[in-house]
Design an enzyme around this catalytic site. Structure first.
Site, mmCIF file in Angstrom:
data_model
loop_
_atom_site.group_PDB
_atom_site.id
_atom_site.type_symbol
_atom_site.label_atom_id
_atom_site.label_comp_id
_atom_site.label_asym_id
_atom_site.label_seq_id
_atom_site.Cartn_x
_atom_site.Cartn_y
_atom_site.Cartn_z
ATOM 1 N N MET A 62 0.856 -1.181 0.000
ATOM 2 C CA MET A 62 0.000 0.000 0.000
ATOM 3 C C MET A 62 0.899 1.240 0.000
ATOM 4 O O MET A 62 0.915 2.019 -0.933
ATOM 5 C CB MET A 62 -0.941 0.061 1.203
ATOM 6 C CG MET A 62 -1.659 1.410 1.233
ATOM 7 S SD MET A 62 -3.103 1.517 2.280
ATOM 8 C CE MET A 62 -2.447 1.586 3.906
ATOM 9 N N ARG A 63 1.658 1.413 1.093
ATOM 10 C CA ARG A 63 2.473 2.614 1.268
ATOM 11 C C ARG A 63 3.440 2.861 0.113
ATOM 12 O O ARG A 63 3.520 3.961 -0.441
ATOM 13 C CB ARG A 63 3.295 2.566 2.567
ATOM 14 C CG ARG A 63 2.532 3.012 3.800
ATOM 15 C CD ARG A 63 2.936 2.179 4.982
ATOM 16 N NE ARG A 63 2.480 0.836 4.781
ATOM 17 C CZ ARG A 63 1.251 0.398 5.107
ATOM 18 N NH1 ARG A 63 0.441 1.194 5.725
ATOM 19 N NH2 ARG A 63 0.858 -0.839 4.837
ATOM 20 N N THR A 64 4.204 1.831 -0.245
ATOM 21 C CA THR A 64 5.257 2.026 -1.235
ATOM 22 C C THR A 64 4.662 2.414 -2.581
ATOM 23 O O THR A 64 5.101 3.366 -3.226
ATOM 24 C CB THR A 64 6.110 0.740 -1.331
ATOM 25 O OG1 THR A 64 6.570 0.437 -0.013
ATOM 26 C CG2 THR A 64 7.289 0.929 -2.262
ATOM 27 N N ARG A 72 10.118 -3.559 -6.042
ATOM 28 C CA ARG A 72 9.952 -4.344 -4.813
ATOM 29 C C ARG A 72 10.016 -5.813 -5.229
ATOM 30 O O ARG A 72 9.185 -6.260 -6.014
ATOM 31 C CB ARG A 72 8.615 -4.011 -4.148
ATOM 32 C CG ARG A 72 8.182 -5.055 -3.125
ATOM 33 C CD ARG A 72 7.026 -4.602 -2.289
ATOM 34 N NE ARG A 72 7.444 -3.578 -1.355
ATOM 35 C CZ ARG A 72 6.718 -3.178 -0.311
ATOM 36 N NH1 ARG A 72 5.537 -3.717 -0.079
ATOM 37 N NH2 ARG A 72 7.160 -2.242 0.485
ATOM 38 N N HIS A 74 15.173 -2.563 3.249
ATOM 39 C CA HIS A 74 14.084 -1.636 2.902
ATOM 40 C C HIS A 74 14.575 -0.204 3.166
ATOM 41 O O HIS A 74 14.109 0.456 4.081
ATOM 42 C CB HIS A 74 12.858 -1.976 3.761
ATOM 43 C CG HIS A 74 11.563 -1.389 3.265
ATOM 44 N ND1 HIS A 74 11.460 -0.653 2.113
ATOM 45 C CD2 HIS A 74 10.299 -1.442 3.785
ATOM 46 C CE1 HIS A 74 10.196 -0.268 1.933
ATOM 47 N NE2 HIS A 74 9.479 -0.739 2.935
ATOM 48 N N GLN A 80 12.170 2.937 3.551
ATOM 49 C CA GLN A 80 11.461 2.956 4.830
ATOM 50 C C GLN A 80 12.318 3.592 5.917
ATOM 51 O O GLN A 80 11.849 4.456 6.674
ATOM 52 C CB GLN A 80 11.103 1.511 5.234
ATOM 53 C CG GLN A 80 10.410 1.422 6.587
ATOM 54 C CD GLN A 80 9.012 1.998 6.547
ATOM 55 O OE1 GLN A 80 8.207 1.601 5.715
ATOM 56 N NE2 GLN A 80 8.712 2.943 7.425
ATOM 57 N N ASN A 117 14.387 -7.654 7.145
ATOM 58 C CA ASN A 117 14.852 -6.615 6.207
ATOM 59 C C ASN A 117 14.865 -5.215 6.821
ATOM 60 O O ASN A 117 15.754 -4.405 6.517
ATOM 61 C CB ASN A 117 14.002 -6.650 4.922
ATOM 62 C CG ASN A 117 12.506 -6.776 5.162
ATOM 63 O OD1 ASN A 117 12.029 -6.718 6.303
ATOM 64 N ND2 ASN A 117 11.739 -6.957 4.085
ATOM 65 N N ASP A 121 7.705 -4.461 13.853
ATOM 66 C CA ASP A 121 7.320 -4.884 12.499
ATOM 67 C C ASP A 121 6.656 -6.257 12.623
ATOM 68 O O ASP A 121 6.747 -6.898 13.683
ATOM 69 C CB ASP A 121 8.572 -4.959 11.594
ATOM 70 C CG ASP A 121 8.249 -5.320 10.145
ATOM 71 O OD1 ASP A 121 7.069 -5.217 9.745
ATOM 72 O OD2 ASP A 121 9.184 -5.687 9.398
ATOM 73 N N SER A 140 7.221 -11.864 7.612
ATOM 74 C CA SER A 140 7.295 -10.930 6.492
ATOM 75 C C SER A 140 6.669 -11.536 5.244
ATOM 76 O O SER A 140 6.380 -12.737 5.205
ATOM 77 C CB SER A 140 8.763 -10.588 6.210
ATOM 78 O OG SER A 140 9.255 -9.704 7.184
ATOM 79 N N MET A 141 6.530 -10.687 4.217
ATOM 80 C CA MET A 141 6.020 -11.192 2.934
ATOM 81 C C MET A 141 6.960 -12.300 2.452
ATOM 82 O O MET A 141 8.178 -12.141 2.501
ATOM 83 C CB MET A 141 5.970 -10.038 1.921
ATOM 84 C CG MET A 141 4.885 -9.030 2.255
ATOM 85 S SD MET A 141 4.832 -7.647 1.108
ATOM 86 C CE MET A 141 6.005 -6.506 1.842
ATOM 87 N N CYS A 180 6.700 0.191 10.756
ATOM 88 C CA CYS A 180 6.734 0.491 9.316
ATOM 89 C C CYS A 180 5.377 0.268 8.654
ATOM 90 O O CYS A 180 5.123 0.824 7.597
ATOM 91 C CB CYS A 180 7.819 -0.324 8.627
ATOM 92 S SG CYS A 180 7.662 -2.097 8.904
ATOM 93 N N LEU A 181 4.521 -0.536 9.292
ATOM 94 C CA LEU A 181 3.198 -0.897 8.770
ATOM 95 C C LEU A 181 3.343 -1.705 7.470
ATOM 96 O O LEU A 181 4.296 -1.479 6.749
ATOM 97 C CB LEU A 181 2.299 0.329 8.544
ATOM 98 C CG LEU A 181 2.099 1.255 9.749
ATOM 99 C CD1 LEU A 181 1.180 2.416 9.340
ATOM 100 C CD2 LEU A 181 1.507 0.538 10.954
ATOM 101 N N ARG A 230 7.050 8.485 4.148
ATOM 102 C CA ARG A 230 7.555 7.665 3.041
ATOM 103 C C ARG A 230 7.609 8.511 1.766
ATOM 104 O O ARG A 230 8.593 8.517 1.046
ATOM 105 C CB ARG A 230 6.642 6.445 2.825
ATOM 106 C CG ARG A 230 6.744 5.369 3.883
ATOM 107 C CD ARG A 230 8.106 4.687 3.880
ATOM 108 N NE ARG A 230 8.430 4.113 2.580
ATOM 109 C CZ ARG A 230 7.984 2.951 2.112
ATOM 110 N NH1 ARG A 230 7.246 2.200 2.883
ATOM 111 N NH2 ARG A 230 8.307 2.526 0.900
HETATM 112 N N1 CP Z 1 5.947 -0.062 4.926
HETATM 113 C C1 CP Z 1 5.698 -0.514 3.681
HETATM 114 O O1 CP Z 1 6.591 -0.689 2.857
HETATM 115 O O2 CP Z 1 4.372 -0.697 3.409
HETATM 116 P P1 CP Z 1 3.757 -1.399 2.114
HETATM 117 O O3 CP Z 1 4.176 -2.847 2.176
HETATM 118 O O4 CP Z 1 2.275 -1.198 2.208
HETATM 119 O O5 CP Z 1 4.344 -0.731 0.897
HETATM 120 N N1 NVA Z 2 9.300 -6.963 7.087
HETATM 121 C C1 NVA Z 2 8.104 -6.641 6.341
HETATM 122 C C2 NVA Z 2 8.088 -5.172 6.016
HETATM 123 C C3 NVA Z 2 6.863 -4.707 5.277
HETATM 124 C C4 NVA Z 2 6.927 -3.276 4.916
HETATM 125 C C5 NVA Z 2 8.030 -7.495 5.089
HETATM 126 O O1 NVA Z 2 9.062 -7.666 4.426
HETATM 127 O O2 NVA Z 2 6.957 -7.999 4.791
#
Ligand code: CP
Ligand code: NVA
Length: 309
Positions: free
Chosen positions: A58-60, A108, A135, A138, A166, A227, A231-232, A267-268, A295
């Site tokens: 979302m943010r990025t 990304r 990251h 961020q 990260n 955080d 993570s993803m 960082c959300l 950001r």
């Molecule tokens: N903090 C951050 O990168 O958020 P997104 O994953 O929503 O971009």
């Molecule tokens: N550590 C998390 C950060 C998300 C902004 C991830 O990599 O999913």
């Protein structure tokens, strides 16, 4: 690229302290212009940016796209089904084709090597919008937020609580350039990459600690930072991690131990009730939303620097 005054933004420590502080100053200036409502500062006019997303965001996505537009440019969102970098086409081919259409590339990705390959073959600047390793955008936004709220980053105590992921690697790389006190409190077995930690400590710039005692760690913190625990790319480990991270939730009691001057940052996206409580997210000393806003401002300055503007 370098001869043309173009720079990639892949790791915080690719830049010296003076350059990082200059970028952060620029972020403040451009933020003030945007917040004033003025729409005549258009340094990206006539420029286009390709944004590659192999992971959700979302943010990025929104901050890069909006920021680039507000400063006169046009950004293209390329989701995971579009380019399928490394699958439909080799990264080095993607890099060279996109460079012929666009003035700058933001990506990304999963493997850090992908961003390195993109940067190697692209003839335009490449900005790292998160990899499995780091990251940097961020952490630049976080630094800006700390400067705005505390006055400076230097000399502050930042305590990260959770997975050595990260985000932590980017904190470590920042601590190898700008002096502050960085503590990562994580469960045993979830420490950040050992080589990255060793290199950051060896740089001799900051006091850096990797510890397992979270209550001891947060005492006297200026910032308690959290955080997600998974993570993803690790979402299938979420349940196992919830057990492994017991005791590492940032809750009201931990913030009380941290002390009255501690801000809460994240960082959300946050999983409320998992790594952080709803109460901590909503408390007056939680600065997660100004942090998210920054950001855009940090990245605008990063892109100006990358393009030599
Ligand atoms: N903090 C951050 O990168 O958020 P997104 O994953 O929503 O971009
Ligand atoms: N550590 C998390 C950060 C998300 C902004 C991830 O990599 O999913």
């Amino acid at each position: 690229k370098a001869e043309l005054g173009l720079k990639d933004f892949l790791h915080i420590n690719d830049f010296d302290k003076e350059t990082l502080l200059k970028i952060l100053d620029r972020a403040k200036e451009v933020k003030a212009i945007i917040k004033s409502g003025e729409r005549t500062y258009l340094p990206f006019k006539g420029k286009t940016m390709a944004m590659i997303f192999a992971k959700p965001s979302m943010r990025t996505r929104v901050s890069f796209e909006t920021g680039f537009h507000l400063l006169g440019g046009h950004a293209l969102y390329l989701g995971s089904d579009d380019i399928q970098m490394g699958k439909r086409e080799e990264t080095r081919d993607v890099a060279r084709v996109l460079s012929r259409y666009n003035d700058i590339i933001m990506a990304r990705v999963f493997a850090h090597q992908d961003i390195l390959d993109l940067a190697k073959y692209a003839t335009v600047p490449v900005i790292n919008g998160l990899t499995d390793f780091n990251h940097p955008c961020q952490i630049m936004a976080d630094a800006l937020t700390i400067i705005e709220h505390i006055g400076q980053l230097e000399g502050t105590k930042v305590v990260y609580v959770g997975d050595g992921n990260n985000i932590v690697h980017s904190w470590l790389l920042l601590a190898s350039v700008i002096p502050f006190h960085f503590v990562c409190a994580c469960p045993r077995g979830f420490e950040p990459d050992a080589r990255t930690t060793k290199k950051a400590i060896k740089a001799g710039v900051s006091k850096i600690e990797i510890v397992n005692d979270v209550k001891e760690a947060v005492k006297g913190a200026d910032v308690v930072y959290s955080d997600v625990w998974a993570s993803m790319g690790q979402k299938d480990e979420a349940e196992y991690r919830r057990t492994a991270f017991q005791g590492f939730q940032v809750d009201e009691e931990l913030m009380r131990i941290a002390g009255p001057k501690a801000y809460f940052m994240h960082c959300l996206p946050a999983e409320r009730g998992v790594e952080v409580t709803d109460g901590v997210m909503e408390a007056p000393n939680s600065i997660v939303f100004p942090q998210a806003e920054n950001r855009m401002h940090a990245q605008n300055a990063i892109m100006l620097h990358a393009l030599g503007l």
